[in-house]
Design a protein around this motif. Sequence first.
Motif, PDB file in Angstrom:
ATOM      1  N   GLY A 435      90.381  12.828  48.319  1.00  0.00           N
ATOM      2  CA  GLY A 435      89.392  12.841  49.392  1.00  0.00           C
ATOM      3  C   GLY A 435      88.109  13.569  49.061  1.00  0.00           C
ATOM      4  O   GLY A 435      87.328  13.871  49.965  1.00  0.00           O
ATOM      5  N   VAL A 436      87.869  13.866  47.791  1.00  0.00           N
ATOM      6  CA  VAL A 436      86.654  14.594  47.432  1.00  0.00           C
ATOM      7  C   VAL A 436      85.440  13.712  47.685  1.00  0.00           C
ATOM      8  O   VAL A 436      85.467  12.500  47.480  1.00  0.00           O
ATOM      9  CB  VAL A 436      86.702  15.038  45.946  1.00  0.00           C
ATOM     10  CG1 VAL A 436      86.736  13.834  45.023  1.00  0.00           C
ATOM     11  CG2 VAL A 436      85.515  15.922  45.616  1.00  0.00           C
ATOM     12  N   ARG A 437      84.375  14.344  48.175  1.00  0.00           N
ATOM     13  CA  ARG A 437      83.128  13.641  48.450  1.00  0.00           C
ATOM     14  C   ARG A 437      82.049  14.225  47.529  1.00  0.00           C
ATOM     15  O   ARG A 437      81.966  15.445  47.321  1.00  0.00           O
ATOM     16  CB  ARG A 437      82.710  13.800  49.912  1.00  0.00           C
ATOM     17  CG  ARG A 437      83.751  13.237  50.888  1.00  0.00           C
ATOM     18  CD  ARG A 437      83.278  13.406  52.327  1.00  0.00           C
ATOM     19  NE  ARG A 437      82.078  12.629  52.583  1.00  0.00           N
ATOM     20  CZ  ARG A 437      82.073  11.331  52.905  1.00  0.00           C
ATOM     21  NH1 ARG A 437      83.224  10.658  52.979  1.00  0.00           N
ATOM     22  NH2 ARG A 437      80.952  10.696  53.139  1.00  0.00           N
ATOM     23  N   VAL A 438      81.209  13.330  46.982  1.00  0.00           N
ATOM     24  CA  VAL A 438      80.155  13.737  46.032  1.00  0.00           C
ATOM     25  C   VAL A 438      78.792  13.396  46.635  1.00  0.00           C
ATOM     26  O   VAL A 438      78.621  12.324  47.221  1.00  0.00           O
ATOM     27  CB  VAL A 438      80.330  13.022  44.676  1.00  0.00           C
ATOM     28  CG1 VAL A 438      79.219  13.443  43.716  1.00  0.00           C
ATOM     29  CG2 VAL A 438      81.698  13.321  44.083  1.00  0.00           C
ATOM     30  N   ARG A 456      76.871  17.441  43.513  1.00  0.00           N
ATOM     31  CA  ARG A 456      77.613  18.454  44.265  1.00  0.00           C
ATOM     32  C   ARG A 456      78.834  17.798  44.941  1.00  0.00           C
ATOM     33  O   ARG A 456      78.706  16.721  45.525  1.00  0.00           O
ATOM     34  CB  ARG A 456      76.704  19.084  45.312  1.00  0.00           C
ATOM     35  CG  ARG A 456      77.249  20.335  45.986  1.00  0.00           C
ATOM     36  CD  ARG A 456      76.306  20.785  47.098  1.00  0.00           C
ATOM     37  NE  ARG A 456      74.923  20.907  46.630  1.00  0.00           N
ATOM     38  CZ  ARG A 456      74.430  21.990  46.054  1.00  0.00           C
ATOM     39  NH1 ARG A 456      75.242  23.051  45.866  1.00  0.00           N
ATOM     40  NH2 ARG A 456      73.164  22.039  45.673  1.00  0.00           N
ATOM     41  N   ASP A 457      79.995  18.454  44.830  1.00  0.00           N
ATOM     42  CA  ASP A 457      81.198  17.910  45.493  1.00  0.00           C
ATOM     43  C   ASP A 457      81.792  18.976  46.408  1.00  0.00           C
ATOM     44  O   ASP A 457      81.442  20.154  46.327  1.00  0.00           O
ATOM     45  CB  ASP A 457      82.219  17.450  44.447  1.00  0.00           C
ATOM     46  CG  ASP A 457      82.796  18.595  43.643  1.00  0.00           C
ATOM     47  OD1 ASP A 457      83.575  19.392  44.201  1.00  0.00           O
ATOM     48  OD2 ASP A 457      82.464  18.702  42.421  1.00  0.00           O
ATOM     49  N   ASP A 458      82.696  18.543  47.273  1.00  0.00           N
ATOM     50  CA  ASP A 458      83.354  19.458  48.217  1.00  0.00           C
ATOM     51  C   ASP A 458      84.843  19.604  47.895  1.00  0.00           C
ATOM     52  O   ASP A 458      85.664  19.811  48.783  1.00  0.00           O
ATOM     53  CB  ASP A 458      83.168  18.959  49.654  1.00  0.00           C
ATOM     54  CG  ASP A 458      83.755  17.563  49.856  1.00  0.00           C
ATOM     55  OD1 ASP A 458      84.238  16.967  48.857  1.00  0.00           O
ATOM     56  OD2 ASP A 458      83.729  17.074  50.992  1.00  0.00           O
ATOM     57  N   GLY A 459      85.164  19.506  46.585  1.00  0.00           N
ATOM     58  CA  GLY A 459      86.564  19.555  46.177  1.00  0.00           C
ATOM     59  C   GLY A 459      87.074  20.974  45.968  1.00  0.00           C
ATOM     60  O   GLY A 459      86.618  21.935  46.603  1.00  0.00           O
ATOM     61  N   ARG A 460      88.066  21.103  45.052  1.00  0.00           N
ATOM     62  CA  ARG A 460      88.729  22.390  44.849  1.00  0.00           C
ATOM     63  C   ARG A 460      87.828  23.415  44.164  1.00  0.00           C
ATOM     64  O   ARG A 460      88.130  24.607  44.187  1.00  0.00           O
ATOM     65  CB  ARG A 460      89.981  22.168  43.994  1.00  0.00           C
ATOM     66  CG  ARG A 460      91.075  21.373  44.719  1.00  0.00           C
ATOM     67  CD  ARG A 460      92.373  21.443  43.955  1.00  0.00           C
ATOM     68  NE  ARG A 460      92.255  20.811  42.640  1.00  0.00           N
ATOM     69  CZ  ARG A 460      92.664  19.573  42.401  1.00  0.00           C
ATOM     70  NH1 ARG A 460      93.170  18.824  43.387  1.00  0.00           N
ATOM     71  NH2 ARG A 460      92.552  19.046  41.206  1.00  0.00           N
ATOM     72  N   GLY A 461      86.768  22.977  43.504  1.00  0.00           N
ATOM     73  CA  GLY A 461      85.888  23.911  42.811  1.00  0.00           C
ATOM     74  C   GLY A 461      86.451  24.311  41.458  1.00  0.00           C
ATOM     75  O   GLY A 461      87.455  23.787  40.981  1.00  0.00           O
ATOM     76  N   LYS A 510      83.028  25.947  48.987  1.00  0.00           N
ATOM     77  CA  LYS A 510      84.002  25.063  48.355  1.00  0.00           C
ATOM     78  C   LYS A 510      83.260  24.086  47.453  1.00  0.00           C
ATOM     79  O   LYS A 510      82.061  23.856  47.592  1.00  0.00           O
ATOM     80  CB  LYS A 510      84.827  24.298  49.372  1.00  0.00           C
ATOM     81  CG  LYS A 510      84.024  23.386  50.298  1.00  0.00           C
ATOM     82  CD  LYS A 510      84.956  22.654  51.241  1.00  0.00           C
ATOM     83  CE  LYS A 510      84.189  21.698  52.150  1.00  0.00           C
ATOM     84  NZ  LYS A 510      85.079  20.927  53.019  1.00  0.00           N
ATOM     85  N   GLY A 511      84.029  23.503  46.523  1.00  0.00           N
ATOM     86  CA  GLY A 511      83.457  22.519  45.629  1.00  0.00           C
ATOM     87  C   GLY A 511      82.727  23.144  44.436  1.00  0.00           C
ATOM     88  O   GLY A 511      82.734  24.362  44.223  1.00  0.00           O
ATOM     89  N   ALA A 512      82.095  22.309  43.631  1.00  0.00           N
ATOM     90  CA  ALA A 512      81.323  22.709  42.455  1.00  0.00           C
ATOM     91  C   ALA A 512      80.045  21.900  42.418  1.00  0.00           C
ATOM     92  O   ALA A 512      79.946  20.816  43.009  1.00  0.00           O
ATOM     93  CB  ALA A 512      82.134  22.488  41.175  1.00  0.00           C
ATOM     94  N   ALA A 513      79.048  22.430  41.727  1.00  0.00           N
ATOM     95  CA  ALA A 513      77.744  21.756  41.637  1.00  0.00           C
ATOM     96  C   ALA A 513      77.194  21.918  40.228  1.00  0.00           C
ATOM     97  O   ALA A 513      77.125  23.031  39.701  1.00  0.00           O
ATOM     98  CB  ALA A 513      76.773  22.321  42.668  1.00  0.00           C
ATOM     99  N   PHE A 514      76.815  20.812  39.604  1.00  0.00           N
ATOM    100  CA  PHE A 514      76.162  20.797  38.309  1.00  0.00           C
ATOM    101  C   PHE A 514      74.747  20.273  38.477  1.00  0.00           C
ATOM    102  O   PHE A 514      74.488  19.415  39.333  1.00  0.00           O
ATOM    103  CB  PHE A 514      76.918  19.899  37.322  1.00  0.00           C
ATOM    104  CG  PHE A 514      78.221  20.475  36.853  1.00  0.00           C
ATOM    105  CD1 PHE A 514      78.290  21.202  35.676  1.00  0.00           C
ATOM    106  CD2 PHE A 514      79.381  20.295  37.593  1.00  0.00           C
ATOM    107  CE1 PHE A 514      79.493  21.734  35.243  1.00  0.00           C
ATOM    108  CE2 PHE A 514      80.590  20.820  37.166  1.00  0.00           C
ATOM    109  CZ  PHE A 514      80.649  21.553  35.982  1.00  0.00           C
ATOM    110  N   ALA A 515      73.807  20.792  37.639  1.00  0.00           N
ATOM    111  CA  ALA A 515      72.406  20.373  37.724  1.00  0.00           C
ATOM    112  C   ALA A 515      71.903  19.967  36.352  1.00  0.00           C
ATOM    113  O   ALA A 515      72.108  20.674  35.361  1.00  0.00           O
ATOM    114  CB  ALA A 515      71.537  21.499  38.283  1.00  0.00           C
TER     115      ALA A 515
END
Length: 529
Positions: A435-438, A456-461, A510-515
Motif C-alpha cells: 500500500g505504499v504511495r509515491v 517521496r513515499d509514505d512507506g516503512r522508511g 514516515k517514509g523516505a525521500a530521495f532528491a
Amino acid sequence: MVFTAVGLGALVLALLGLSLVRVYDNQLIRQTETELIAQGVVVSGVYRELLHEKIGTGEYGLTRLAPWPFPPAEGSQLRPILPSLRASDDVLPAAEEPPVSILPAEPLAQQAGDKLAPLLVQVGRSTLAGIRVVDVQGVVVASSSSGHGTTLISREEVQRALRGEPRSVLRRRLADPEDAPLASLSRDTGVRVTVVLPVLKEERVWGAVVLSRTPMTFAKAVYTDRWNLTATGLVLLGVVALMSLAAAALVVRPVRALVRQTRSIATSSPEGFEPIARPVVQELAELSESLAGMATALRDRNQYIRSFAANVSHEFKTPLAAIQGAVELLRDSADSMSPEQRERFLSNIDADARRLTRLVQRLLELARADSLVARPSRTELAPLLEGLAERARAQGLAVEPGTVPPGLVLGLPSEVLEDIVWQLITNASQHGGEGVRVRLEADLVPGEGRGRVVVRDDGRGISESNRARVFEAFFTTARERGGTGLGLTIAGSMLRAFGANLELLPPEEKGAAFAVVADLDPAPAPLRK
C-alpha cells in the motif's frame, strides 16, 4: 615570466652598453674640448696683457658684433665658456695647410705674438695641442709650431671668433690615422677638436686663439683606465654571478622538489600527495598541484577498485558456492533423491544462476555509468514526471505527480533522469511495504541556481543504521528478492558525469525521500503555441 625577464634584461643591458659607449665617446670629445678651452682662456689672457702693453690707452681692434652664446645668470659678472661638442655632430672637412697671408700682420699684434711664441711652444710640447694666435685680420702672429705669417681668415670658425663668438667644431684630420699601440702617446682618431676663442677687451675684439687636438679613442681610454675598469668589471661579474645563482636557486629548488614529489608518488609515499611548498614559479606550482591531484585521484580510484573487487568477489562467491554444492549433491545422490528433491535443487541452481545474470547485467550498467560522457542537455520536468506517473499507474503502482514550478528545466538528458527516477520509484515500491504511495515533486534549491526532483513515499522508511550505508555498492536489504545493491550506485555514477548528485533527505514522520539535484538549464525554454 623568468625567461621573459632574463630576455628583457639582456636586451636592456645591450642597449645600455651601446648607450654607454656613445656617452663615453661624447665625454672623450668634451673632455678634449674642455682642456682646449682652459688652455685657450689662459693664452688669450696672456696675449691680451702683452698687447695691452703695446697699445696703451688708444682704441684698438674690432667692435664685437656677436652676442655671447653662454649667457650668465642675471646680475652675474661671469662669462662662461661651456663645452658643446658631441660625437654625433657634423664633422667638417679637413683644413688644408693655411696659405701665406698677402697682408702683413698688424705690427703691435706681431710684437705681442713674438713675446708669446716661446710660451706657446712650451705649452704645446706639454699638452700636445696645436695653438695659434691670430690678429684682427686672421693672420697668425704666434704659434706652438709653424705657420707664422699664414692666414686663417677663410675658416668659418675663425670668422665667427673675430666677431666676438667662441666657436668649437670637429674637423677631419688631414692625414689618415695610423694604428698606434695603445700605450703610445699618439691618438689614432680620424677627427680633431678645434676651439677658437676671441681675445676680448671689453666690447672690442683684439684677435683670436685657435687650438686643436685629437680626442682620445674609446679603446685608448679603456686601456688608460684598465685597472679601475677591470676591478669594476670583476665586481659586476660577481654581482651577476650571485644574481644568476639566486635565480637558478629559485628555479632549480622547486624543480628538485617536484622530482622528489614524483618519486614519492611512484612509491605511494604520503609526501607525494601534497603540493610542494613555496614553489616560487607559478607554472611549477600548477604542475605540482596537478600531480598531487592526479596522485590522490589514482589512489582513491585504486582503493575503490580494490573495495569493489572484494565486494564483487563476495557477491559472486555466495551463489557460486550454492550452485557448486547443489551440483555435487545431484551428482552424488541424484538416484536416491525423490523427484521433488531433485526439482528443488534444480530450482535453487536456476535461481542462483538468474541472480548471477542480474549481477553481471548491473555491473555492466555500472561500467557504462562510470564511462558516461556528459553532453549539453535539457529536460523539462513537468511532462517527464507526468509520464512516469502514468507509466507507474499502468503497472499498478500508486504514484502521483506533485507541484512543479512552470517551465522548470534541468541540465540533464531526459533518458538519464527518467531511468534514475524510475529506479527510485521501483525501490520505494519494493521496500516501502504494501500500500505504499509515491509522490513526485520538483522545486528550486534556494540560493544555488540548481533544481531538484524529489521522490517521496509514505512507506516503512529507512532505519538510522541503514541510512549511512544506503549508497554503498552491493548493500541491499532485499537480496532474497533479487536485489543487487547496485541501483543507487549506478544512479549516483550517472549523475556525477553531469555535475549532479543523488541525496537522501532527512527523515520525516514516515517514509523516505530521495532528491536528484542538478544545475538549472541556462537556455530559455522554447515558446509553446
